[in-house]
Design a protein around this motif. Sequence first.
Motif, PDB file in Angstrom:
ATOM      1  N   GLY A 331      33.313   6.450  46.886  1.00 11.84           N
ATOM      2  CA  GLY A 331      32.379   7.540  47.120  1.00 11.84           C
ATOM      3  C   GLY A 331      31.424   7.798  45.962  1.00 11.84           C
ATOM      4  N   MET A 332      31.704   7.178  44.826  1.00 15.18           N
ATOM      5  CA  MET A 332      30.802   7.405  43.687  1.00 15.18           C
ATOM      6  C   MET A 332      29.575   6.508  43.777  1.00 15.18           C
ATOM      7  SD  MET A 332      33.347   7.709  40.432  1.00 15.18           S
ATOM      8  CE  MET A 332      32.099   8.324  39.322  1.00 15.18           C
ATOM      9  N   ASP A 333      28.476   7.012  43.323  1.00 15.19           N
ATOM     10  CA  ASP A 333      27.264   6.207  43.219  1.00 15.19           C
ATOM     11  C   ASP A 333      27.518   5.069  42.232  1.00 15.19           C
ATOM     12  OD1 ASP A 333      24.212   5.920  43.500  1.00 15.19           O
ATOM     13  OD2 ASP A 333      24.587   5.888  41.325  1.00 15.19           O
ATOM     14  N   ARG A 334      26.850   3.931  42.490  1.00 13.83           N
ATOM     15  CA  ARG A 334      27.139   2.737  41.667  1.00 13.83           C
ATOM     16  C   ARG A 334      26.932   2.978  40.168  1.00 13.83           C
ATOM     17  NH1 ARG A 334      21.767  -0.936  42.876  1.00 13.83           N
ATOM     18  NH2 ARG A 334      20.445   0.837  43.391  1.00 13.83           N
ATOM     19  N   PHE A 335      25.898   3.791  39.831  1.00 14.77           N
ATOM     20  CA  PHE A 335      25.638   3.988  38.400  1.00 14.77           C
ATOM     21  C   PHE A 335      26.569   5.029  37.782  1.00 14.77           C
ATOM     22  CE2 PHE A 335      21.464   2.444  40.019  1.00 14.77           C
ATOM     23  CZ  PHE A 335      21.554   1.189  39.445  1.00 14.77           C
ATOM     24  N   ASP A 336      26.973   6.003  38.596  1.00 16.96           N
ATOM     25  CA  ASP A 336      27.973   6.954  38.119  1.00 16.96           C
ATOM     26  C   ASP A 336      29.296   6.238  37.910  1.00 16.96           C
ATOM     27  OD1 ASP A 336      26.089   8.888  38.310  1.00 16.96           O
ATOM     28  OD2 ASP A 336      26.724   9.572  40.306  1.00 16.96           O
ATOM     29  N   ALA A 337      29.610   5.376  38.861  1.00 20.92           N
ATOM     30  CA  ALA A 337      30.861   4.618  38.770  1.00 20.92           C
ATOM     31  C   ALA A 337      30.872   3.759  37.500  1.00 20.92           C
ATOM     32  CB  ALA A 337      31.024   3.743  40.004  1.00 20.92           C
ATOM     33  N   ARG A 338      29.689   3.217  37.172  1.00 24.54           N
ATOM     34  CA  ARG A 338      29.604   2.392  35.966  1.00 24.54           C
ATOM     35  C   ARG A 338      30.039   3.218  34.748  1.00 24.54           C
ATOM     36  NH1 ARG A 338      24.046  -0.622  34.779  1.00 24.54           N
ATOM     37  NH2 ARG A 338      24.741  -1.687  36.665  1.00 24.54           N
ATOM     38  N   LYS A 339      29.499   4.425  34.633  1.00 27.91           N
ATOM     39  CA  LYS A 339      29.824   5.294  33.493  1.00 27.91           C
ATOM     40  C   LYS A 339      31.322   5.638  33.475  1.00 27.91           C
ATOM     41  CE  LYS A 339      25.365   7.508  33.395  1.00 27.91           C
ATOM     42  NZ  LYS A 339      24.738   8.550  34.220  1.00 27.91           N
ATOM     43  N   LYS A 340      31.793   5.995  34.676  1.00 29.41           N
ATOM     44  CA  LYS A 340      33.181   6.418  34.777  1.00 29.41           C
ATOM     45  C   LYS A 340      34.123   5.266  34.427  1.00 29.41           C
ATOM     46  CE  LYS A 340      36.254   9.566  36.435  1.00 29.41           C
ATOM     47  NZ  LYS A 340      37.532   8.920  36.127  1.00 29.41           N
ATOM     48  N   ILE A 341      33.770   4.097  34.888  1.00 30.64           N
ATOM     49  CA  ILE A 341      34.622   2.941  34.632  1.00 30.64           C
ATOM     50  C   ILE A 341      34.668   2.637  33.139  1.00 30.64           C
ATOM     51  CG2 ILE A 341      34.629   0.401  34.865  1.00 30.64           C
ATOM     52  CD1 ILE A 341      33.924   0.933  37.867  1.00 30.64           C
ATOM     53  N   VAL A 342      33.515   2.688  32.495  1.00 31.52           N
ATOM     54  CA  VAL A 342      33.481   2.450  31.051  1.00 31.52           C
ATOM     55  C   VAL A 342      34.339   3.499  30.345  1.00 31.52           C
ATOM     56  CG1 VAL A 342      32.008   2.472  29.006  1.00 31.52           C
ATOM     57  CG2 VAL A 342      31.261   1.279  31.077  1.00 31.52           C
ATOM     58  N   HIS A 343      34.198   4.736  30.786  1.00 29.68           N
ATOM     59  CA  HIS A 343      34.962   5.834  30.207  1.00 29.68           C
ATOM     60  C   HIS A 343      36.462   5.603  30.364  1.00 29.68           C
ATOM     61  CE1 HIS A 343      36.713   9.939  30.235  1.00 29.68           C
ATOM     62  NE2 HIS A 343      35.916  10.082  29.190  1.00 29.68           N
ATOM     63  N   ASP A 344      36.858   5.225  31.578  1.00 29.83           N
ATOM     64  CA  ASP A 344      38.275   4.986  31.850  1.00 29.83           C
ATOM     65  C   ASP A 344      38.819   3.808  31.055  1.00 29.83           C
ATOM     66  OD1 ASP A 344      38.074   7.095  33.539  1.00 29.83           O
ATOM     67  OD2 ASP A 344      38.208   5.927  35.402  1.00 29.83           O
ATOM     68  N   LEU A 345      37.993   2.771  30.925  1.00 32.90           N
ATOM     69  CA  LEU A 345      38.431   1.598  30.157  1.00 32.90           C
ATOM     70  C   LEU A 345      38.629   1.970  28.692  1.00 32.90           C
ATOM     71  CD1 LEU A 345      36.149  -1.157  31.721  1.00 32.90           C
ATOM     72  CD2 LEU A 345      38.645  -1.068  31.864  1.00 32.90           C
ATOM     73  N   GLU A 346      37.716   2.805  28.230  1.00 32.23           N
ATOM     74  CA  GLU A 346      37.812   3.284  26.860  1.00 32.23           C
ATOM     75  C   GLU A 346      39.155   3.977  26.649  1.00 32.23           C
ATOM     76  OE1 GLU A 346      34.268   5.521  26.256  1.00 32.23           O
ATOM     77  OE2 GLU A 346      33.707   4.367  24.499  1.00 32.23           O
ATOM     78  N   ALA A 347      39.485   4.830  27.617  1.00 35.78           N
ATOM     79  CA  ALA A 347      40.735   5.587  27.532  1.00 35.78           C
ATOM     80  C   ALA A 347      41.938   4.660  27.498  1.00 35.78           C
ATOM     81  CB  ALA A 347      40.836   6.545  28.715  1.00 35.78           C
ATOM     82  N   LEU A 348      41.795   3.532  28.169  1.00 37.96           N
ATOM     83  CA  LEU A 348      42.906   2.577  28.209  1.00 37.96           C
ATOM     84  C   LEU A 348      42.890   1.623  27.018  1.00 37.96           C
ATOM     85  CD1 LEU A 348      42.731   1.634  31.990  1.00 37.96           C
ATOM     86  CD2 LEU A 348      44.593   2.874  30.873  1.00 37.96           C
ATOM     87  N   GLY A 349      41.882   1.758  26.202  1.00 36.97           N
ATOM     88  CA  GLY A 349      41.764   0.860  25.049  1.00 36.97           C
ATOM     89  C   GLY A 349      41.309  -0.528  25.442  1.00 36.97           C
ATOM     90  N   LEU A 350      40.682  -0.635  26.572  1.00 33.64           N
ATOM     91  CA  LEU A 350      40.256  -1.953  27.040  1.00 33.64           C
ATOM     92  C   LEU A 350      38.756  -2.180  26.890  1.00 33.64           C
ATOM     93  CD1 LEU A 350      42.467  -2.161  30.243  1.00 33.64           C
ATOM     94  CD2 LEU A 350      42.815  -3.339  28.068  1.00 33.64           C
ATOM     95  N   PHE A 351      38.062  -1.153  26.470  1.00 34.64           N
ATOM     96  CA  PHE A 351      36.617  -1.290  26.297  1.00 34.64           C
ATOM     97  C   PHE A 351      36.315  -1.614  24.843  1.00 34.64           C
ATOM     98  CE2 PHE A 351      32.424   0.498  25.334  1.00 34.64           C
ATOM     99  CZ  PHE A 351      31.667  -0.219  26.247  1.00 34.64           C
ATOM    100  N   ILE A 352      35.574  -2.666  24.608  1.00 32.02           N
ATOM    101  CA  ILE A 352      35.316  -3.077  23.234  1.00 32.02           C
ATOM    102  C   ILE A 352      33.974  -2.564  22.741  1.00 32.02           C
ATOM    103  CG2 ILE A 352      35.001  -5.033  21.674  1.00 32.02           C
ATOM    104  CD1 ILE A 352      36.945  -6.559  23.522  1.00 32.02           C
ATOM    105  N   LYS A 353      32.917  -2.954  23.450  1.00 37.64           N
ATOM    106  CA  LYS A 353      31.588  -2.526  22.979  1.00 37.64           C
ATOM    107  C   LYS A 353      30.557  -2.703  24.071  1.00 37.64           C
ATOM    108  CE  LYS A 353      30.587  -7.090  21.140  1.00 37.64           C
ATOM    109  NZ  LYS A 353      29.993  -7.888  20.080  1.00 37.64           N
ATOM    110  N   ARG A 354      29.434  -2.077  23.831  1.00 32.13           N
ATOM    111  CA  ARG A 354      28.282  -2.261  24.711  1.00 32.13           C
ATOM    112  C   ARG A 354      27.145  -2.748  23.828  1.00 32.13           C
ATOM    113  NH1 ARG A 354      23.520   0.236  25.843  1.00 32.13           N
ATOM    114  NH2 ARG A 354      22.811   0.309  28.010  1.00 32.13           N
ATOM    115  N   ASP A 355      26.760  -3.994  24.031  1.00 36.34           N
ATOM    116  CA  ASP A 355      25.599  -4.523  23.309  1.00 36.34           C
ATOM    117  C   ASP A 355      24.347  -4.232  24.112  1.00 36.34           C
ATOM    118  OD1 ASP A 355      27.160  -5.498  21.320  1.00 36.34           O
ATOM    119  OD2 ASP A 355      27.216  -7.561  22.080  1.00 36.34           O
ATOM    120  N   SER A 356      23.290  -3.932  23.397  1.00 37.36           N
ATOM    121  CA  SER A 356      22.012  -3.777  24.090  1.00 37.36           C
ATOM    122  C   SER A 356      21.565  -5.162  24.565  1.00 37.36           C
ATOM    123  CB  SER A 356      20.984  -3.179  23.139  1.00 37.36           C
ATOM    124  OG  SER A 356      19.864  -2.771  23.853  1.00 37.36           O
TER     125      SER A 356
END
Length: 932
Positions: A331-356
């Motif tokens: 039900g989430m918009d694709r771009f909202d989901a992107r943010k949420k997923i990054v946020h959740d991954l961060e919480a799990l310690g699975l997000f490393i970085k976002r390069d421009s």
Amino acid sequence: MELDKQYNSRQVETKWYSLWETKGYFRPRSDRSAYQAPRPTDKDAGPSYVIVIPPPNVTGILHMGHALNNSIQDVLVRWNRMKGRDTLWVPGVDHAGIATQNVVEKKLAKEKKTRWDVGREAFLKEVWKWKNEHGSTITRQLRRLGASCDWTRERFTMDEGLSKAVREAFVTLYERGLIYRGNYIINWCPRCQTALSDEEAAHKDVQGGLYHIKYPIPGKSGPYEKMGEDHIVVATTRPETMLGDTAVAVHPDDPRYKHLVGKKVILPLMDRQIPVIADAFVDPEFGTGIVKVTPAHDPNDFAMGHRHHLEQINVMTPDGKINERGGVYKGMDRFDARKKIVHDLEALGLFIKRDSHLHAVGHCYRCDTVVEPYLSKQWFVKMQPLAAKALKAHEEGKTTFYPDRWTKVYLNWLGGIRDWCISRQIWWGHQIPAWHCEKCQAAGLVSRDSGNEEPKMSPKSRVPGSDGIIVAREKPSKCPSCGNTELQQDPDVLDTWFSSWLWPFSTLGWPAKTEDLKKFYPTSDLVTAPEIIFFWVARMIMAGLEFMGEVPFTQINIHGTVRAATGLKMSKSLGNSIDPLEVIEEMGADALRYSLVMLSAQDVYLSREKFEVGRNFANKVWNACRFVLMQLEGLETASTDPGQFKKVKLSLPSRWILSRLEEKAAMIEKHLAQFGLAQASTELYHFVWDDFCDWYIELAKPMTQSADPALKLQTKKVLFYVTERILRLLHPFMPFITEEIWQTFKQKAADAEAWPETIMLAGWPHEEENKFHNAEAQKAIGLLQDAVSGLRDLRIRYQIAPTDKLTAVIVCKEPGMIETLRAFEREVKVLGRLTELQCVSAFQKKGAMAASSFAAFDVFVPLEGILDPEAEKKRLQKKIQETEQWIENIRKKVENPSFAAKAPKEILEKEKEKLNDAKSLLVSYKTQLAGL
RNA sequence: GGGCAAUUAGCUCAGUUGGUUAGAGCAUCUCCUUUACACGGAGAGGGUCAGAGGUUCGAAUCCUCUAUUGCCCACCA
């Protein structure tokens, strides 16, 4: 009838256009037997000349691009019509599926309704209503521009005939195995909720992110946050698609990851185990060398999925939200989901970085929404076989691009062509002529469209109905396979370009074998902007070859893009557009047309002031003609017959202008023949303004006042003759003003009964009609112009008012030239405003005098009490220096033995002549300096 | 990443297959309300033709490279 002092463009334009149209002058000659071309002598009357208008979008209004495009076409059409060719210009508009639907949907949105609320039938009614009320805006505007289209043949891509052509084309291609249906990754616009073709997804560079994410490698047991360092890292630009990952891939030869191939990793957030596969597509250099594979959301992954038999998990809804397969993100918009997923991954310690990361992202060409590569079932046209025919036709020399550089662009595209997704999930358009038999489909006979296969050249089965789909020209009454009468037509409609690509022959009646089709196909030229080479030009050529067996046109003229002065494309959304209609109101259609055509040598950067060139020129033409008309008072013998000057000893200026006219007409013809409209119009501009107005009319003034009645008469006749021809040369560029003036000229003409009703049908002045070429006259007038300029220069230099008395002496330096100079003594006297003029071959200077020097002669004027010897000395010294430098340069060139040996004789002669001229000048300057 | 254009006077652009002392329009300045036109006429100033090499008797023009700008194409996440 006289011309008003002020040219009223508005009045003239509406008057003539409606007259032309109602009298049928825009129709092909063969359709208007009453108006046969009046001059059968035209040597160029060859085969018929036909062009088809690039059909503008029905929702559109005339913008500058159209104005340019149609101005060019109208010049070509009017020119060919005047040349006596049977000329047809078919106009029309296309239905612009998505754009038009958007317009009506916006209207509904104001009532807080969607198209689904009102239903398909009612919605289409609304669209038709809109079309009938507003769809003719652009064609009305084309009339204002002066476009001489045959409106009796106007077509609309959704009219009955063209719809029939669309069905015929679709069924024919299907029968030839060139249309297939299947599940593939296409460009999906979540806002319009439809598939788009590759061409409709415009790639733009966007500064996005490259997200690095850990995918844990499963250990003995337990949740992955306890896996420690045991993980791999993938890099992605669209983290939200990971919900649909079904593998990760590495390059088969990558030593870092070889040991992982065949193992499993854990897809975070979804807690699914997915395999590590090896695929050569992966670039070990990019990112971490590991790619997440999402077959339902990326074309490369889709292909990889095929090779490795991976599952396709579509995690998105048609409007760009995460669907039920996306777990908690549903039900989430694709771009909202992107943010949420990054946020959740961060919480799990699975997000490393976002390069421009700068990368090209597709945008919907209608609404600019970011398109989603999306797995769905669509109809496609197999393009390679069509492109092959187009390539062959080009090899056979059947298609020529002007300018030539577009050839390569065209051929490259054909060479790398991809299949064309033609189905659209909208309602406004040609509904696909395919019917579904639910019984057969339920029985599992769906071999053709099961998807997940590379498209096949030949479908497995051609037996109609065996796959539950019946493709037919008209609605079938029952399923040929099972007899079911409950058939549902495919809800999708076809890409608008699927009707546009048939335009050159569908507008002439195809698939019926009409007279028009026989007579006018293939057409002659196509004139269009580079933006639609792929969308339209290439596809028309392919369709022409496929359905008619012949290219639809042989010459393709690609003109420049209209841009705002800032260099950006002109568009309403950017607020930098100039409305052509405003320019027409303000300056006239002729001014707009002439300005655009003159600027059309390349991309046109516009600002409002640029139209002043055309406006000023129109004004100049108007006034020059007014002057000529005044001279015709009481003249009964004005005619367009070149023979009238045969036995007359014409004055030098008259011989000159006739010679120039002939020369320029030939040049203009040459340019027009190779689409050099900018050059042609520029030549014409300078001929009319410089030669005719500035020199001939000025020279003619005293002659029309002459005491010699013969001279007076012949001058007026020449004025009439030349002006009338100028009007005809100008007519393709400036149709309105030339018609208005020409009609008043007609009333003064002795041979008026031989004139056609309109300048549109008057012949094109052909340079071979007469033989007025006269090199001597041209040379003599050149000298005259020098003499007059020299005198004017002297007046300005010494601030002698034009009304002040002045006498002059022309000293001829070139033996034998004196006679020529004396021949136009009287003219120089008038134009130079002299009270006295002497031409001599030897001269003893008396008192203070200054001179303008030329190679052949010096012009002296007495300047007693005015001449400042010091200033004059300085001026002469500077001149001498310049001239000596010049002589030195030429001498170096001429005396080089290699130059003498290798340069063509003509050039050598020219250089020697130049050297003599320079030396002669130098002598003049030195003599003058010595005499001070 | 590939391709194509463009780069010439303050501005916008011409410049034909290499051969004019590099042009036009607009803008600036000077003069002119001379009976077609002030949306006009007559003049003037203003340019190392993006830069560097090369080919040639000769290059704004052809070749190579560089720089800047714009456009098109492209499935490296």
